[in-house]
Scaffold this active site. Structure first.
Site, mmCIF file in Angstrom:
data_model
loop_
_atom_site.group_PDB
_atom_site.id
_atom_site.type_symbol
_atom_site.label_atom_id
_atom_site.label_comp_id
_atom_site.label_asym_id
_atom_site.label_seq_id
_atom_site.Cartn_x
_atom_site.Cartn_y
_atom_site.Cartn_z
ATOM 1 N N GLY A 183 0.829 -1.208 0.000
ATOM 2 C CA GLY A 183 0.000 0.000 0.000
ATOM 3 C C GLY A 183 0.855 1.246 0.000
ATOM 4 O O GLY A 183 1.637 1.469 0.933
ATOM 5 N N ASP A 315 -13.801 9.378 11.904
ATOM 6 C CA ASP A 315 -13.559 8.323 10.908
ATOM 7 C C ASP A 315 -14.805 7.479 10.642
ATOM 8 O O ASP A 315 -15.004 7.010 9.522
ATOM 9 C CB ASP A 315 -12.427 7.389 11.382
ATOM 10 N N ALA A 323 -7.622 13.329 11.829
ATOM 11 C CA ALA A 323 -7.907 13.733 13.196
ATOM 12 C C ALA A 323 -8.553 15.118 13.267
ATOM 13 O O ALA A 323 -9.511 15.333 14.028
ATOM 14 C CB ALA A 323 -6.614 13.712 13.999
ATOM 15 N N HIS A 447 11.163 37.003 5.489
ATOM 16 C CA HIS A 447 12.278 36.503 4.680
ATOM 17 C C HIS A 447 13.442 36.136 5.577
ATOM 18 O O HIS A 447 13.700 36.843 6.543
ATOM 19 C CB HIS A 447 12.739 37.597 3.696
HETATM 20 C C1 LIG Z 1 -0.421 5.203 11.613
HETATM 21 C C2 LIG Z 1 -1.440 6.298 11.509
HETATM 22 C C3 LIG Z 1 -1.025 7.602 11.336
HETATM 23 C C4 LIG Z 1 -1.959 8.626 11.241
HETATM 24 N N1 LIG Z 1 -1.510 9.907 11.068
HETATM 25 C C5 LIG Z 1 -2.390 10.914 11.000
HETATM 26 C C6 LIG Z 1 -1.951 12.251 10.879
HETATM 27 O O1 LIG Z 1 -0.760 12.513 10.813
HETATM 28 N N2 LIG Z 1 -2.874 13.234 10.837
HETATM 29 C C7 LIG Z 1 -4.214 12.957 10.895
HETATM 30 O O2 LIG Z 1 -5.021 13.892 10.847
HETATM 31 N N3 LIG Z 1 -4.668 11.700 11.005
HETATM 32 C C8 LIG Z 1 -3.793 10.678 11.065
HETATM 33 N N4 LIG Z 1 -4.247 9.397 11.220
HETATM 34 C C9 LIG Z 1 -5.695 9.177 11.243
HETATM 35 C C10 LIG Z 1 -6.257 9.545 12.622
HETATM 36 O O3 LIG Z 1 -5.638 8.753 13.598
HETATM 37 C C11 LIG Z 1 -7.757 9.327 12.627
HETATM 38 O O4 LIG Z 1 -8.341 10.053 11.565
HETATM 39 C C12 LIG Z 1 -8.358 9.821 13.940
HETATM 40 O O5 LIG Z 1 -7.799 9.164 15.034
HETATM 41 C C13 LIG Z 1 -9.867 9.614 13.930
HETATM 42 O O6 LIG Z 1 -10.387 10.072 15.122
HETATM 43 P P1 LIG Z 1 -11.762 9.535 15.694
HETATM 44 O O7 LIG Z 1 -12.059 10.385 16.872
HETATM 45 O O8 LIG Z 1 -12.758 9.429 14.623
HETATM 46 O O9 LIG Z 1 -11.500 8.033 16.175
HETATM 47 P P2 LIG Z 1 -10.295 7.221 16.743
HETATM 48 O O10 LIG Z 1 -9.097 8.038 16.991
HETATM 49 O O11 LIG Z 1 -10.182 6.026 15.867
HETATM 50 O O12 LIG Z 1 -10.815 6.777 18.177
HETATM 51 C C14 LIG Z 1 -11.934 5.976 18.333
HETATM 52 C C15 LIG Z 1 -11.938 5.427 19.721
HETATM 53 O O13 LIG Z 1 -13.213 4.797 19.934
HETATM 54 C C16 LIG Z 1 -13.016 3.588 20.637
HETATM 55 N N5 LIG Z 1 -14.170 2.719 20.414
HETATM 56 C C17 LIG Z 1 -14.496 1.995 19.323
HETATM 57 N N6 LIG Z 1 -15.652 1.326 19.521
HETATM 58 C C18 LIG Z 1 -16.056 1.636 20.766
HETATM 59 C C19 LIG Z 1 -17.168 1.265 21.547
HETATM 60 N N7 LIG Z 1 -18.109 0.436 21.092
HETATM 61 N N8 LIG Z 1 -17.279 1.763 22.800
HETATM 62 C C20 LIG Z 1 -16.335 2.619 23.284
HETATM 63 N N9 LIG Z 1 -15.274 3.004 22.580
HETATM 64 C C21 LIG Z 1 -15.125 2.517 21.343
HETATM 65 C C22 LIG Z 1 -11.715 3.067 20.034
HETATM 66 O O14 LIG Z 1 -11.133 2.072 20.875
HETATM 67 C C23 LIG Z 1 -10.901 4.351 19.956
HETATM 68 O O15 LIG Z 1 -10.206 4.602 21.152
HETATM 69 C C24 LIG Z 1 -3.346 8.350 11.332
HETATM 70 C C25 LIG Z 1 -3.769 7.027 11.526
HETATM 71 C C26 LIG Z 1 -2.838 6.021 11.611
HETATM 72 C C27 LIG Z 1 -3.317 4.612 11.836
#
Ligand SMILES: Cc1cc2nc3c(=O)[nH]c(=O)nc-3n(C[C@H](O)[C@H](O)[C@H](O)COP(=O)(O)OP(=O)(O)OC[C@H]3O[C@@H](n4cnc5c(N)ncnc54)[C@H](O)[C@@H]3O)c2cc1C
Length: 473
Positions: A183, A315, A323, A447
């Site tokens: 990927g 997400d 994020a 600059h």
């Molecule tokens: C390696 C990597 C690098 C990244 N780098 C970047 C970056 O540089 N910049 C950027 O903007 N984004 C980056 N991202 C993407 C970013 O991490 C996500 O877009 C962001 O974390 C999404 O936030 P969120 O709040 O939607 O959910 P998440 O951060 O995915 O958090 C969701 C939380 O909900 C919890 N959860 C799930 N189901 C349940 C349930 N039923 N009950 C209670 N809790 C639950 C999960 O355990 C988790 O803790 C990266 C992702 C990865 C994997």
């Protein structure tokens, strides 16, 4: 507007969407419960995404710079890498940040429940607590911020410690001799960059004809060129047809028109083929929430699902899975719950690929303009003409503005070059404020900085850039 002090809100998921929503709701006077399986808020972003990857990328950059320094008359010798100390440092960064969020949560009197939530009905959750036992909790509104997880290709599923996803790759158990990254998206390239700097021979395989599919090709080219030097190989138009564990590693079979070596053995394989939304919540069928294509939860511009009591952000609610998009959606959802007239309608959500060089863009891309048949003009400023880029010995960058030829409004900004992840914020402000190319040209930029390249790209649009000469046709 609602009397927010009477509202009892649950936020399911403690990532950047969830904790931002929970904290704002608490600041607005709502009674807030935040539910997440981890000991503190943070989600993927802090525990196994943005933050640990950027900590390691910082180290990778340092290693690369130290190697490059011999061109400037300074030799450091080969770095000695203590993987366990590096891992501890990365973990200390995560701990500091997530612990800080735990503190902020307490200071705001957000009730933090460590566990996993499912639905009993539209307003009642059943929480399986990490400490044991189930608890039923009823709320006025529920915000789903359950995020996403690494996608898996069933045919490539192999239960082996040699096969990693982004989470296990960030665990940094060791530095393998060879690594195949499946990927060529941003996560694969960022993690491939880290391992390559630590000494691994990294091969990237991508089924599309170019890396970072979706990004403008002229932004990707300088990155591709540098990666060709730093990585073992980049295989485009190529798929992985099979993977098999052998005593010495994972035997991978490649398929595609450009394949030269059909089979190769790698010490480790990182599968980074995208992310899947966590929308399979227990009992979701007891609500009116709809799950649509690719598993995203259907929401309107207020982030409200088809069930008026339930919102979804981040997400789990759609692309781009980033994020900062998650946390801004959290804001909109909470403000809508509070009765404000709001909508999530950004003109520019920045995307940054933290490779070396970085690639960043926001607003309209040239690729999308072409797809939509939209008339645009593009003004590019090459970093070879930037004094600051020369002082950094990194002149491969380029800054471009995508401009509406009729109104001269800036519709999009794309940049490739060191540190451009910081520069792109100016593009976001310009687009959201409805700036014209002329506004960027007239704003005095400091600059010598790379930020001048944005001003100079605007000068290019008007045909009078100070630092490059284009004879009149
Ligand atoms: C390696 C990597 C690098 C990244 N780098 C970047 C970056 O540089 N910049 C950027 O903007 N984004 C980056 N991202 C993407 C970013 O991490 C996500 O877009 C962001 O974390 C999404 O936030 P969120 O709040 O939607 O959910 P998440 O951060 O995915 O958090 C969701 C939380 O909900 C919890 N959860 C799930 N189901 C349940 C349930 N039923 N009950 C209670 N809790 C639950 C999960 O355990 C988790 O803790 C990266 C992702 C990865 C994997």
């Amino acid at each position: 507007m609602n009397d927010t002090s009477k509202l009892n809100i649950a936020v399911v998921g403690g990532g950047p969407g969830g904790y931002a929503a929970a904290f704002l709701a608490a600041d607005m006077g709502m009674k807030v419960t935040l539910i997440d399986p981890e000991v503190n808020p943070g989600g993927v972003c802090l525990y196994r995404g943005c933050i640990p990857s950027k900590a390691l990328l910082h180290v990778a950059k340092l290693i690369d710079e130290s190697r490059h320094a011999k061109n400037w008359g300074i030799e450091y010798g080969d770095p000695k890498i203590d993987v366990s100390r590096l891992r501890s440092w990365k973990e200390s960064v995560v701990k500091k940040l997530t612990g800080g969020l735990g503190q902020l949560s307490k200071q705001r009197s957000v009730q933090y429940v460590q566990g996993k939530a499912g639905f009993v009905n539209s307003t009642t959750l059943s929480v399986a607590k990490s400490s044991g036992g189930d608890e039923r909790l009823t709320f006025d509104r529920i915000i789903l911020a359950t995020g996403s997880r690494p996608a898996i290709i069933p045919s490539l599923k192999l239960d082996s410690p040699r096969v990693m996803d982004s989470t296990s790759a960030l665990d940094l158990k060791d530095v393998p001799g060879t690594l195949l990254v499946i990927g060529g998206g941003y996560i694969g390239l960022e993690l491939g960059t880290v391992y390559a700097a630590l000494g691994t021979k990294v091969t990237v395989v991508e089924m599309m004809p170019g890396l970072l599919p979706g990004a403008d090709r002229d932004l990707v080219l300088p990155l591709h060129k540098r990666l060709e030097k730093n990585l073992e190989a980049i295989l485009l138009n190529t798929t992985v047809a099979a993977m098999k564990e052998e005593s010495g590693g994972i035997k991978v079979t490649f398929d595609g028109p450009d394949v030269k070596e059909r089979e190769k053995v790698f010490d480790k394989v990182l599968v980074s083929v995208g992310r899947k939304p966590n929308s399979e919540l227990a009992g979701l069928e007891k609500t009116k929430v709809q799950v649509i294509q690719r598993g995203f939860i259907k929401v309107n511009k207020q982030l409200q699902t088809d069930d008026p009591n339930i919102y979804a952000i981040g997400d789990v609610a759609g692309e781009p899975m980033l994020a900062h998009k998650a946390s801004h959606e959290g804001r909109t959802a909470v403000e809508h719950i509070a009765g404000h007239k709001v909508a999530f309608e950004p003109n520019a959500i920045p995307a940054v690929v933290f490779t070396d060089p970085e690639v960043a863009w926001c607003g309209l891309t040239e690729t999308d303009a072409q797809k939509n048949g939209q008339e645009i003009r593009v003004a590019k400023f090459p970093w070879g003409a930037s004094g600051r880029a020369l002082t950094l010995d990194r002149t491969e960058g380029m800054t471009k503005l995508i401009i509406d030829p009729k109104t001269e409004r800036v519709l999009g900004v794309g940049i490739v070059g060191v540190g451009c992840g910081e520069l792109i914020a100016e593009g976001v402000v310009a687009i959201e404020m409805g700036a014209l190319a002329g506004d960027l040209e007239l704003c005095i930029h400091p600059h010598p900085t790379l930020s001048e390249t944005i001003m100079e790209a605007a000068e290019v649009f008007y045909g009078h850039a100070t630092d490059i000469y284009r004879p009149k046709k």
